[in-house]
Design a protein around this motif. Structure first.
Motif, PDB file in Angstrom:
ATOM      1  N   SER A  54     -33.957  10.942  63.007  1.00 23.11           N
ATOM      2  CA  SER A  54     -34.662   9.757  63.471  1.00 23.11           C
ATOM      3  C   SER A  54     -35.762   9.354  62.501  1.00 23.11           C
ATOM      4  O   SER A  54     -36.556  10.183  62.068  1.00 23.11           O
ATOM      5  CB  SER A  54     -35.261  10.040  64.849  1.00 23.11           C
ATOM      6  N   ALA A  55     -35.763   8.063  62.160  1.00 26.72           N
ATOM      7  CA  ALA A  55     -36.804   7.503  61.299  1.00 26.72           C
ATOM      8  C   ALA A  55     -37.167   6.127  61.850  1.00 26.72           C
ATOM      9  O   ALA A  55     -36.273   5.315  62.107  1.00 26.72           O
ATOM     10  CB  ALA A  55     -36.316   7.382  59.858  1.00 26.72           C
ATOM     11  N   PRO A  56     -38.436   5.870  62.042  1.00 28.47           N
ATOM     12  CA  PRO A  56     -38.848   4.608  62.667  1.00 28.47           C
ATOM     13  C   PRO A  56     -38.741   3.392  61.748  1.00 28.47           C
ATOM     14  O   PRO A  56     -38.687   2.268  62.227  1.00 28.47           O
ATOM     15  CB  PRO A  56     -40.310   4.870  63.040  1.00 28.47           C
ATOM     16  N   ASP A  57     -38.696   3.605  60.442  1.00 25.99           N
ATOM     17  CA  ASP A  57     -38.721   2.484  59.503  1.00 25.99           C
ATOM     18  C   ASP A  57     -37.313   2.048  59.111  1.00 25.99           C
ATOM     19  O   ASP A  57     -36.406   2.861  59.008  1.00 25.99           O
ATOM     20  CB  ASP A  57     -39.474   2.878  58.226  1.00 25.99           C
ATOM     21  N   ASP A  58     -37.150   0.749  58.860  1.00 24.42           N
ATOM     22  CA  ASP A  58     -35.899   0.225  58.351  1.00 24.42           C
ATOM     23  C   ASP A  58     -35.801   0.512  56.858  1.00 24.42           C
ATOM     24  O   ASP A  58     -36.816   0.631  56.161  1.00 24.42           O
ATOM     25  CB  ASP A  58     -35.825  -1.290  58.553  1.00 24.42           C
ATOM     26  N   LYS A  59     -34.586   0.590  56.360  1.00 22.00           N
ATOM     27  CA  LYS A  59     -34.334   0.734  54.933  1.00 22.00           C
ATOM     28  C   LYS A  59     -34.800  -0.556  54.261  1.00 22.00           C
ATOM     29  O   LYS A  59     -34.479  -1.646  54.715  1.00 22.00           O
ATOM     30  CB  LYS A  59     -32.834   0.953  54.713  1.00 22.00           C
ATOM     31  N   GLU A  60     -35.570  -0.437  53.174  1.00 25.63           N
ATOM     32  CA  GLU A  60     -36.144  -1.632  52.562  1.00 25.63           C
ATOM     33  C   GLU A  60     -35.695  -1.898  51.134  1.00 25.63           C
ATOM     34  O   GLU A  60     -35.944  -2.971  50.614  1.00 25.63           O
ATOM     35  CB  GLU A  60     -37.670  -1.551  52.608  1.00 25.63           C
ATOM     36  N   SER A  61     -35.077  -0.943  50.469  1.00 26.27           N
ATOM     37  CA  SER A  61     -34.641  -1.174  49.099  1.00 26.27           C
ATOM     38  C   SER A  61     -33.358  -0.411  48.815  1.00 26.27           C
ATOM     39  O   SER A  61     -32.840   0.289  49.682  1.00 26.27           O
ATOM     40  CB  SER A  61     -35.738  -0.754  48.108  1.00 26.27           C
ATOM     41  N   ARG A  62     -32.872  -0.550  47.608  1.00 22.81           N
ATOM     42  CA  ARG A  62     -31.638   0.116  47.208  1.00 22.81           C
ATOM     43  C   ARG A  62     -31.766   1.628  47.353  1.00 22.81           C
ATOM     44  O   ARG A  62     -32.819   2.215  47.119  1.00 22.81           O
ATOM     45  CB  ARG A  62     -31.363  -0.258  45.749  1.00 22.81           C
ATOM     46  N   ASN A  63     -30.652   2.267  47.746  1.00 20.83           N
ATOM     47  CA  ASN A  63     -30.628   3.725  47.892  1.00 20.83           C
ATOM     48  C   ASN A  63     -30.947   4.413  46.566  1.00 20.83           C
ATOM     49  O   ASN A  63     -30.544   3.947  45.513  1.00 20.83           O
ATOM     50  CB  ASN A  63     -29.245   4.219  48.317  1.00 20.83           C
ATOM     51  N   ARG A  64     -31.605   5.544  46.623  1.00 20.57           N
ATOM     52  CA  ARG A  64     -31.804   6.383  45.448  1.00 20.57           C
ATOM     53  C   ARG A  64     -30.732   7.461  45.395  1.00 20.57           C
ATOM     54  O   ARG A  64     -30.609   8.171  44.418  1.00 20.57           O
ATOM     55  CB  ARG A  64     -33.191   7.022  45.498  1.00 20.57           C
ATOM     56  N   LEU A  65     -29.976   7.592  46.471  1.00 23.90           N
ATOM     57  CA  LEU A  65     -28.893   8.563  46.565  1.00 23.90           C
ATOM     58  C   LEU A  65     -27.803   7.891  47.388  1.00 23.90           C
ATOM     59  O   LEU A  65     -28.085   7.186  48.345  1.00 23.90           O
ATOM     60  CB  LEU A  65     -29.399   9.813  47.296  1.00 23.90           C
ATOM     61  N   ARG A  66     -26.543   8.077  47.003  1.00 29.68           N
ATOM     62  CA  ARG A  66     -25.464   7.447  47.762  1.00 29.68           C
ATOM     63  C   ARG A  66     -24.246   8.357  47.776  1.00 29.68           C
ATOM     64  O   ARG A  66     -24.097   9.235  46.938  1.00 29.68           O
ATOM     65  CB  ARG A  66     -25.094   6.094  47.177  1.00 29.68           C
ATOM     66  N   LEU A  67     -23.365   8.091  48.714  1.00 26.66           N
ATOM     67  CA  LEU A  67     -22.088   8.783  48.780  1.00 26.66           C
ATOM     68  C   LEU A  67     -21.048   7.958  48.031  1.00 26.66           C
ATOM     69  O   LEU A  67     -21.053   6.733  48.089  1.00 26.66           O
ATOM     70  CB  LEU A  67     -21.638   8.942  50.227  1.00 26.66           C
ATOM     71  N   ASP A  68     -20.145   8.640  47.341  1.00 25.58           N
ATOM     72  CA  ASP A  68     -18.992   8.016  46.710  1.00 25.58           C
ATOM     73  C   ASP A  68     -17.754   8.558  47.398  1.00 25.58           C
ATOM     74  O   ASP A  68     -17.571   9.776  47.479  1.00 25.58           O
ATOM     75  CB  ASP A  68     -18.924   8.356  45.215  1.00 25.58           C
ATOM     76  N   LEU A  69     -16.916   7.678  47.900  1.00 27.89           N
ATOM     77  CA  LEU A  69     -15.678   8.065  48.566  1.00 27.89           C
ATOM     78  C   LEU A  69     -14.515   7.746  47.634  1.00 27.89           C
ATOM     79  O   LEU A  69     -14.504   6.714  46.985  1.00 27.89           O
ATOM     80  CB  LEU A  69     -15.509   7.305  49.882  1.00 27.89           C
ATOM     81  N   ARG A  70     -13.506   8.626  47.577  1.00 26.70           N
ATOM     82  CA  ARG A  70     -12.318   8.376  46.761  1.00 26.70           C
ATOM     83  C   ARG A  70     -11.075   8.517  47.648  1.00 26.70           C
ATOM     84  O   ARG A  70     -10.500   9.586  47.767  1.00 26.70           O
ATOM     85  CB  ARG A  70     -12.228   9.326  45.574  1.00 26.70           C
ATOM     86  N   PRO A  71     -10.645   7.422  48.257  1.00 24.75           N
ATOM     87  CA  PRO A  71      -9.461   7.454  49.120  1.00 24.75           C
ATOM     88  C   PRO A  71      -8.170   7.369  48.296  1.00 24.75           C
ATOM     89  O   PRO A  71      -8.202   7.050  47.107  1.00 24.75           O
ATOM     90  CB  PRO A  71      -9.637   6.199  49.974  1.00 24.75           C
ATOM     91  N   ASP A  72      -7.058   7.610  48.967  1.00 26.48           N
ATOM     92  CA  ASP A  72      -5.759   7.445  48.324  1.00 26.48           C
ATOM     93  C   ASP A  72      -5.463   5.974  48.051  1.00 26.48           C
ATOM     94  O   ASP A  72      -4.794   5.643  47.079  1.00 26.48           O
ATOM     95  CB  ASP A  72      -4.641   8.025  49.199  1.00 26.48           C
ATOM     96  N   ASP A  73      -5.938   5.088  48.923  1.00 23.69           N
ATOM     97  CA  ASP A  73      -5.691   3.651  48.800  1.00 23.69           C
ATOM     98  C   ASP A  73      -7.020   2.925  48.987  1.00 23.69           C
ATOM     99  O   ASP A  73      -7.480   2.738  50.107  1.00 23.69           O
ATOM    100  CB  ASP A  73      -4.662   3.216  49.846  1.00 23.69           C
ATOM    101  N   GLN A  74      -7.633   2.516  47.872  1.00 23.67           N
ATOM    102  CA  GLN A  74      -8.958   1.901  47.911  1.00 23.67           C
ATOM    103  C   GLN A  74      -8.980   0.645  48.778  1.00 23.67           C
ATOM    104  O   GLN A  74      -9.857   0.486  49.628  1.00 23.67           O
ATOM    105  CB  GLN A  74      -9.431   1.568  46.496  1.00 23.67           C
ATOM    106  N   GLU A  75      -8.046  -0.241  48.575  1.00 19.05           N
ATOM    107  CA  GLU A  75      -8.043  -1.508  49.298  1.00 19.05           C
ATOM    108  C   GLU A  75      -7.919  -1.298  50.807  1.00 19.05           C
ATOM    109  O   GLU A  75      -8.657  -1.902  51.591  1.00 19.05           O
ATOM    110  CB  GLU A  75      -6.892  -2.385  48.794  1.00 19.05           C
ATOM    111  N   ALA A  76      -7.017  -0.424  51.213  1.00 22.17           N
ATOM    112  CA  ALA A  76      -6.845  -0.148  52.645  1.00 22.17           C
ATOM    113  C   ALA A  76      -8.087   0.514  53.234  1.00 22.17           C
ATOM    114  O   ALA A  76      -8.485   0.211  54.366  1.00 22.17           O
ATOM    115  CB  ALA A  76      -5.614   0.735  52.863  1.00 22.17           C
ATOM    116  N   GLU A  77      -8.710   1.410  52.479  1.00 20.64           N
ATOM    117  CA  GLU A  77      -9.909   2.096  52.984  1.00 20.64           C
ATOM    118  C   GLU A  77     -11.077   1.126  53.110  1.00 20.64           C
ATOM    119  O   GLU A  77     -11.826   1.169  54.090  1.00 20.64           O
ATOM    120  CB  GLU A  77     -10.271   3.277  52.085  1.00 20.64           C
ATOM    121  N   VAL A  78     -11.252   0.248  52.139  1.00 21.27           N
ATOM    122  CA  VAL A  78     -12.319  -0.760  52.234  1.00 21.27           C
ATOM    123  C   VAL A  78     -12.103  -1.612  53.473  1.00 21.27           C
ATOM    124  O   VAL A  78     -13.041  -1.851  54.243  1.00 21.27           O
ATOM    125  CB  VAL A  78     -12.386  -1.619  50.952  1.00 21.27           C
TER     126      VAL A  78
END
Length: 117
Positions: A54-78
């Protein structure tokens, strides 16, 4: 001496909702749930996990850390993730081998193309 990666912590306005969204996106399961934090993992004992707190503040800027997902089918996963509530975002990435999305609370992540073997 070394350390083992235990979890990645994500601040969230609604930890339970966001944890369940990511659990569905990744095929993970909720392993612990408290009033102000929820952890998901691929399976109960398999680490690392994603811990949503739980965090009371909204996200205000670009992430400094992110997840990268690698599916078998990019278009279908998006398409699947957008149908679940993700949205396309532009963080200045230009044209690349990935699609940049944001989860329901605005956290950016990339959906990569299938790895060429």
């Amino acid at each position: 001496m070394s350390s083992a990666w235990e979890s990645l912590t994500v601040d969230a306005r609604d930890p339970a909702r966001l944890a369940r969204w990511w659990a569905e996106a990744l095929g993970y399961q909720v392993v612990t749930e408290r009033l102000d934090e929820v952890e998901i993992r691929r399976s109960g004992e398999r680490r690392p996990g994603l811990l949503f707190v739980s965090a009371p503040d909204d996200k205000e800027s670009r992430n400094r850390l992110r997840l990268d997902l690698r599916p078998d089918d990019q278009e279908a996963e998006v398409e699947r993730l957008v149908d679940m509530g993700a949205r396309h975002v532009d963080v200045g990435q230009g044209d690349g081998a990935w699609t940049m999305l944001a989860d329901p609370e605005g956290n950016e992540f990339r959906v990569l193309r299938q790895r060429a073997d």
